[in-house]
Design a protein around this motif. Sequence first.
Motif, PDB file in Angstrom:
ATOM      1  N   GLU A  35       0.824  -1.199   0.000  1.00  0.00           N
ATOM      2  CA  GLU A  35       0.000   0.000   0.000  1.00  0.00           C
ATOM      3  C   GLU A  35       0.867   1.261   0.000  1.00  0.00           C
ATOM      4  O   GLU A  35       1.909   1.308   0.642  1.00  0.00           O
ATOM      5  N   CYS A  36       0.423   2.254  -0.734  1.00  0.00           N
ATOM      6  CA  CYS A  36       1.107   3.546  -0.730  1.00  0.00           C
ATOM      7  C   CYS A  36       0.069   4.649  -0.921  1.00  0.00           C
ATOM      8  O   CYS A  36      -1.029   4.410  -1.421  1.00  0.00           O
ATOM      9  N   LEU A  37       0.440   5.826  -0.501  1.00  0.00           N
ATOM     10  CA  LEU A  37      -0.457   6.977  -0.615  1.00  0.00           C
ATOM     11  C   LEU A  37      -0.598   7.398  -2.065  1.00  0.00           C
ATOM     12  O   LEU A  37       0.369   7.279  -2.828  1.00  0.00           O
ATOM     13  N   PRO A  38      -1.699   7.903  -2.473  1.00  0.00           N
ATOM     14  CA  PRO A  38      -2.959   7.995  -1.727  1.00  0.00           C
ATOM     15  C   PRO A  38      -3.672   6.641  -1.724  1.00  0.00           C
ATOM     16  O   PRO A  38      -3.661   5.918  -2.716  1.00  0.00           O
ATOM     17  N   TYR A  39      -4.273   6.298  -0.583  1.00  0.00           N
ATOM     18  CA  TYR A  39      -4.979   5.031  -0.461  1.00  0.00           C
ATOM     19  C   TYR A  39      -6.298   5.079  -1.222  1.00  0.00           C
ATOM     20  O   TYR A  39      -6.965   6.104  -1.254  1.00  0.00           O
ATOM     21  N   ASP A  40      -6.666   3.934  -1.802  1.00  0.00           N
ATOM     22  CA  ASP A  40      -7.997   3.811  -2.389  1.00  0.00           C
ATOM     23  C   ASP A  40      -8.868   3.021  -1.407  1.00  0.00           C
ATOM     24  O   ASP A  40      -8.425   2.687  -0.305  1.00  0.00           O
ATOM     25  N   GLN A  41     -10.085   2.700  -1.784  1.00  0.00           N
ATOM     26  CA  GLN A  41     -10.994   2.002  -0.871  1.00  0.00           C
ATOM     27  C   GLN A  41     -10.437   0.644  -0.434  1.00  0.00           C
ATOM     28  O   GLN A  41     -10.622   0.231   0.707  1.00  0.00           O
ATOM     29  N   SER A  42      -9.741  -0.031  -1.314  1.00  0.00           N
ATOM     30  CA  SER A  42      -9.189  -1.345  -0.987  1.00  0.00           C
ATOM     31  C   SER A  42      -7.977  -1.236  -0.057  1.00  0.00           C
ATOM     32  O   SER A  42      -7.885  -1.942   0.949  1.00  0.00           O
ATOM     33  N   THR A  43      -7.044  -0.359  -0.380  1.00  0.00           N
ATOM     34  CA  THR A  43      -5.826  -0.258   0.426  1.00  0.00           C
ATOM     35  C   THR A  43      -6.073   0.405   1.777  1.00  0.00           C
ATOM     36  O   THR A  43      -5.308   0.187   2.709  1.00  0.00           O
ATOM     37  N   MET A  44      -7.156   1.176   1.899  1.00  0.00           N
ATOM     38  CA  MET A  44      -7.496   1.733   3.216  1.00  0.00           C
ATOM     39  C   MET A  44      -7.828   0.623   4.203  1.00  0.00           C
ATOM     40  O   MET A  44      -7.657   0.783   5.401  1.00  0.00           O
ATOM     41  N   ARG A  45      -8.305  -0.504   3.700  1.00  0.00           N
ATOM     42  CA  ARG A  45      -8.601  -1.638   4.577  1.00  0.00           C
ATOM     43  C   ARG A  45      -7.413  -2.591   4.683  1.00  0.00           C
ATOM     44  O   ARG A  45      -7.108  -3.091   5.754  1.00  0.00           O
ATOM     45  N   SER A  46      -6.737  -2.849   3.582  1.00  0.00           N
ATOM     46  CA  SER A  46      -5.661  -3.844   3.616  1.00  0.00           C
ATOM     47  C   SER A  46      -4.436  -3.365   4.392  1.00  0.00           C
ATOM     48  O   SER A  46      -3.664  -4.183   4.886  1.00  0.00           O
ATOM     49  N   ILE A  47      -4.257  -2.073   4.544  1.00  0.00           N
ATOM     50  CA  ILE A  47      -3.080  -1.550   5.241  1.00  0.00           C
ATOM     51  C   ILE A  47      -3.003  -2.045   6.683  1.00  0.00           C
ATOM     52  O   ILE A  47      -1.925  -2.209   7.243  1.00  0.00           O
ATOM     53  N   TYR A  48      -4.151  -2.329   7.301  1.00  0.00           N
ATOM     54  CA  TYR A  48      -4.112  -2.784   8.690  1.00  0.00           C
ATOM     55  C   TYR A  48      -4.280  -4.298   8.831  1.00  0.00           C
ATOM     56  O   TYR A  48      -4.582  -4.801   9.906  1.00  0.00           O
ATOM     57  N   HIS A  49      -4.018  -5.046   7.772  1.00  0.00           N
ATOM     58  CA  HIS A  49      -4.033  -6.506   7.858  1.00  0.00           C
ATOM     59  C   HIS A  49      -2.634  -7.010   8.204  1.00  0.00           C
ATOM     60  O   HIS A  49      -1.635  -6.539   7.663  1.00  0.00           O
ATOM     61  N   MET A  50      -2.584  -7.959   9.121  1.00  0.00           N
ATOM     62  CA  MET A  50      -1.316  -8.529   9.575  1.00  0.00           C
ATOM     63  C   MET A  50      -0.674  -9.342   8.451  1.00  0.00           C
ATOM     64  O   MET A  50      -1.361 -10.005   7.686  1.00  0.00           O
ATOM     65  N   ARG A  51       0.652  -9.297   8.393  1.00  0.00           N
ATOM     66  CA  ARG A  51       1.391 -10.005   7.346  1.00  0.00           C
ATOM     67  C   ARG A  51       2.366 -10.999   7.975  1.00  0.00           C
ATOM     68  O   ARG A  51       2.864 -10.794   9.082  1.00  0.00           O
ATOM     69  N   GLU A  52       2.654 -12.044   7.247  1.00  0.00           N
ATOM     70  CA  GLU A  52       3.611 -13.047   7.715  1.00  0.00           C
ATOM     71  C   GLU A  52       4.999 -12.448   7.928  1.00  0.00           C
ATOM     72  O   GLU A  52       5.770 -12.956   8.738  1.00  0.00           O
ATOM     73  N   THR A  53       5.322 -11.379   7.220  1.00  0.00           N
ATOM     74  CA  THR A  53       6.646 -10.767   7.389  1.00  0.00           C
ATOM     75  C   THR A  53       6.850 -10.257   8.813  1.00  0.00           C
ATOM     76  O   THR A  53       7.962 -10.334   9.338  1.00  0.00           O
ATOM     77  N   GLU A  54       5.786  -9.754   9.441  1.00  0.00           N
ATOM     78  CA  GLU A  54       5.916  -9.291  10.829  1.00  0.00           C
ATOM     79  C   GLU A  54       6.145 -10.466  11.776  1.00  0.00           C
ATOM     80  O   GLU A  54       6.920 -10.372  12.725  1.00  0.00           O
ATOM     81  N   ILE A  55       5.460 -11.570  11.514  1.00  0.00           N
ATOM     82  CA  ILE A  55       5.644 -12.764  12.347  1.00  0.00           C
ATOM     83  C   ILE A  55       7.098 -13.231  12.231  1.00  0.00           C
ATOM     84  O   ILE A  55       7.756 -13.527  13.231  1.00  0.00           O
ATOM     85  N   TYR A  56       7.599 -13.277  11.007  1.00  0.00           N
ATOM     86  CA  TYR A  56       8.985 -13.700  10.777  1.00  0.00           C
ATOM     87  C   TYR A  56       9.964 -12.817  11.557  1.00  0.00           C
ATOM     88  O   TYR A  56      10.897 -13.315  12.193  1.00  0.00           O
ATOM     89  N   LYS A  57       9.748 -11.516  11.521  1.00  0.00           N
ATOM     90  CA  LYS A  57      10.645 -10.597  12.240  1.00  0.00           C
ATOM     91  C   LYS A  57      10.651 -10.895  13.736  1.00  0.00           C
ATOM     92  O   LYS A  57      11.707 -10.930  14.370  1.00  0.00           O
ATOM     93  N   LEU A  58       9.474 -11.107  14.310  1.00  0.00           N
ATOM     94  CA  LEU A  58       9.397 -11.367  15.750  1.00  0.00           C
ATOM     95  C   LEU A  58       9.966 -12.736  16.113  1.00  0.00           C
ATOM     96  O   LEU A  58      10.475 -12.924  17.218  1.00  0.00           O
ATOM     97  N   LEU A  59       9.900 -13.681  15.194  1.00  0.00           N
ATOM     98  CA  LEU A  59      10.484 -15.000  15.461  1.00  0.00           C
ATOM     99  C   LEU A  59      12.010 -14.959  15.472  1.00  0.00           C
ATOM    100  O   LEU A  59      12.655 -15.915  15.911  1.00  0.00           O
TER     101      LEU A  59
END
Length: 130
Positions: A35-59
């Motif tokens: 997602e990048c600015l300006p957000y559209d209707q889809s990316t305004m929602r997907s921006i706050y979805h958790m990703r596996e990349t964050e899990i990997y970082k914490l592991l």
Amino acid sequence: MYYLGYCSVIRFGPLRIGGISGIFKQHDAKLGHFECLPYDQSTMRSIYHMRETEIYKLLQLSSTTDSNRKQLLDVFMSHDWPINIHQCATERNLNNLLNRKPFFRQEIEQCRLGNPLLQPLVHHLKPKYW
């Protein structure tokens, strides 16, 4: 208030506190953050979805810096519960939850209550409090 970003760990006094932002949506979990600015209707929602990349970082966290500690974190915060978190609840707390939110019963019976991405973090980070 302190914003941890997508995921992060901080030390606050004697406490080591970690957190991850977002909610679980299967269709976005394997994607990077596109997602990048300006957000559209889809990316305004997907921006706050958790990703596996964050899990990997914490592991990648290890206890080598605090070898005398049994757990990596004292506190971990997330919007979603880890999947099957009901197995950690007392019977009283579980009954209270189901009285307030009876629609959770079906998710519990089908082992679908909670976020499956968080399960590896429960076992790896072993926080005192989630």
